[in-house]
Write an enzyme that holds these catalytic residues in place. Structure first.
Site, mmCIF file in Angstrom:
data_model
loop_
_atom_site.group_PDB
_atom_site.id
_atom_site.type_symbol
_atom_site.label_atom_id
_atom_site.label_comp_id
_atom_site.label_asym_id
_atom_site.label_seq_id
_atom_site.Cartn_x
_atom_site.Cartn_y
_atom_site.Cartn_z
ATOM 1 N N LYS A 122 -3.502 -2.888 -5.917
ATOM 2 C CA LYS A 122 -2.662 -3.028 -5.059
ATOM 3 C C LYS A 122 -3.299 -2.304 -3.551
ATOM 4 O O LYS A 122 -3.235 -2.817 -2.657
ATOM 5 C CB LYS A 122 -1.398 -2.450 -5.018
ATOM 6 C CG LYS A 122 -0.552 -2.824 -6.254
ATOM 7 C CD LYS A 122 0.169 -4.356 -6.241
ATOM 8 C CE LYS A 122 0.599 -4.911 -7.366
ATOM 9 N NZ LYS A 122 2.361 -4.372 -7.471
ATOM 10 N N ASP A 123 -4.085 -1.407 -3.847
ATOM 11 C CA ASP A 123 -4.953 -0.744 -3.113
ATOM 12 C C ASP A 123 -5.741 -1.652 -2.108
ATOM 13 O O ASP A 123 -5.891 -1.464 -0.756
ATOM 14 C CB ASP A 123 -5.824 0.481 -3.468
ATOM 15 C CG ASP A 123 -4.982 1.581 -4.010
ATOM 16 O OD1 ASP A 123 -4.095 2.039 -3.506
ATOM 17 O OD2 ASP A 123 -5.290 2.162 -4.898
#
Length: 557
Positions: A122-123
């Site tokens: 998700k980063d």
């Protein structure tokens, strides 16, 4: 097809909210008719993209892809480059999302997406989204003071990784409050600690006594509530936000080029399948956009855990919260013969995928409807697609599911395949990969680094990545394996999921879970925490009151 010089506009999957700019779509998050934003036109790749983009850095490649969707009139090129560079400067790997080879004979590769601040895929999207929010607000608030300044209240739900990635992307950002809801006791201890130990005043964690779907329902209800929207500017951080999908398209292209450069000259155009552990359908949807843009992907393989609503859809054409009697044989039976759960979300060893309804599936449904039913002008086809999606989603809400015509299912099968992986198969795959890899010689591309995924040369998968690898091995067996390359997406670092990893590897000689821990995780569980509990039986109005109260307190300091 739109070119990069056009000003790309965005429409809703449910037929309304047309003619939004990229900035509108990002800041609004969810359309007022409840739909999700998609670009009006699928941009075309430059004719020479294969040679022009081949040797670009990840950052430069991301800039080229984002520029196809974001007009320079909205974000000048130099500003966009700066946003991209700042977003990926926080990653520990120089190549941001490196590709390694797990099994050269089977052409099995792994796309490592966990080198960002929170050790999860998700980063890649949320570092970018956090910087976008800041950029738009800084521009809008230029020269404004006091109550004239625009303030963004970011609301999100998480099954584990979105929450910490969103928090790390937004902590300390001026004029932004972030509220993240997680199901109480149903995320891993490391994930919970990553979120709740961030004490920045603009970060607010809400532990909901329920499931991820309850959290997601609260988020959607807040966006639909005219009361809170009249006083607060809400923004979405979940993958319902279009910018999340856009950012993730980048690593499909980056990994394709990594593969092209690593294979023999006789394979100048390798056949590739991407295998994606799938919960909310955002990660694999980015691959679908890459494919529609022109990236030569033979197939996108959906890998689900025992919460298998998507797998059942691809088997039966029915998207149902609960397996229907008579259809279990094609969708509700595990490969090892164990009957699937009857109702609700089952807690598994891969908690980030413990989701009943996949929000982003709606975007795919729109394209399937557009391609299947559309007749007449483009605007008429869009309208028809929106109406179809609206009808299906209403049926899901009122009846718990819907079925599509065979022509729609055939369209879905052209681009996708699906596999369902049980907890037992997840553990078996972690063990298999640990035993099959005995040293760096097994890793033929990407940089071998001390990243906590190697133990004395053995590669360690987290349970979500193991589901992807298990599905990739099945797909390789079905395709013969030799000609087709499979790139499985590794979505999280194994240190985030002690339970599954220790269960799989506790009998391995010399293995200690502590050797996996990155320095950022050491002592995390002992740090001070801040979190508000949303008790069972609470409604949207209760959550709304918490949001209002916390924002007021934050602004008063």
């Amino acid at each position: 097809m739109a070119s990069h010089t056009d000003s790309q506009r965005y429409l809703s999957t449910r037929g309304g909210s047309y003619d939004f700019s990229f900035e509108d779509a990002v800041l609004k998050g969810l359309a007022s008719d409840g739909g999700l934003f998609i670009p009006e036109e699928m941009p075309s790749l430059p004719s020479d993209w294969q040679t022009k983009w081949r040797n670009l850095s990840f950052q430069a490649l991301a800039f080229e892809i984002f520029s196809l969707y974001i007009s320079p009139a909205e974000i000048p090129s130099n500003d966009l480059k700066d946003i991209v560079n700042r977003s990926y400067a926080t990653f520990r790997a120089d190549d941001v999302t490196p590709v390694i080879t797990l099994d050269k004979e089977k052409n099995l590769h792994l796309l490592e997406l966990f080198h960002g601040p929170t050790f999860a895929f998700k980063d890649v999207a949320l570092q970018f989204l956090g910087n976008l929010f800041e950029y738009f607000l800084t521009r809008r608030n230029h020269g404004k003071t006091g109550k004239d300044r625009e303030h963004l209240t970011v609301v999100g739900a998480t099954s584990g990784d979105t929450g910490s990635a969103a928090i790390y992307g937004l902590r300390g950002k001026k004029d932004v409050s972030v509220f993240i809801m997680h199901p109480k006791g149903k995320v891993s201890p490391v994930q919970e600690a990553q979120m709740t130990t961030v004490l920045d005043p603009n970060v607010h964690n809400l532990a909901v006594d329920g499931t991820f779907d309850d959290c997601q329902d609260f988020v959607k209800a807040l966006f639909a509530d005219p009361d809170i929207n009249s006083t607060h500017r809400l923004a979405a951080v979940n993958s319902i936000n279009w910018a999340r999908i856009l950012a993730q398209i980048s690593y499909y292209f980056a990994s394709y080029f990594s593969l092209v450069k690593s294979v023999s000259s006789s394979e100048s155009h390798p056949v590739v399948r991407f295998v994606v552990p799938t919960g909310n359908f955002g990660d694999i949807l980015a691959g679908y956009f890459a494919k529609r843009m022109g990236l030569p992907i033979e197939k996108l393989v959906i890998a689900t855990n025992e919460n298998d609503i998507l797998h059942r859809f691809w088997r039966t054409g029915h998207y149902e919260k609960k397996p229907v009697h008579g259809r279990e044989a094609t969708g509700g039976i595990e490969e090892d013969g164990v009957k699937a759960h009857e109702d609700g979300v089952k807690e598994t060893l891969s908690p980030a995928m413990d989701i009943l309804v996949s929000s982003n599936f709606e975007r795919l449904l729109w394209y399937l409807a557009y391609d299947t039913y559309g007749t007449g002008s483009v605007s008429e086809k869009r309208k028809t697609a929106g109406q179809k999606v609206q009808g299906w989603l209403e049926q899901l809400k009122s009846e718990g599911g819907f079925g599509v015509e065979s022509s729609v299912l055939e369209g879905a099968k052209r681009d996708f395949a699906s596999e369902r992986v049980s907890d037992k198969q997840t553990i078996d795959t972690i063990q298999l990969m640990y035993e099959a890899t005995s040293g760096p010689q097994h890793i033929t591309s990407g940089s071998v680094r001390t990243n906590g995924t190697l133990h004395e040369g053995h590669y360690i998968l987290d349970p979500h990545s193991a589901i992807g690898v298990a599905a990739a091995l099945r797909s390789a067996a079905q395709t013969g394996g030799a000609r087709t390359h499979h790139i499985a997406l590794s979505t999280a670092h194994p240190a985030k999921f002690a339970n599954a990893v220790e269960l799989a590897l506790k009998t391995q000689p010399g293995f200690k879970f502590e050797t996996l821990l990155p320095e950022q995780f050491v002592g995390l569980e002992k740090m001070e925490r801040r979190c508000t509990v949303v008790k069972s039986g609470a409604g949207m109005a209760d959550v709304r009151d918490i949001v209002r109260r916390e924002v007021e307190q934050e602004k008063s300091h």
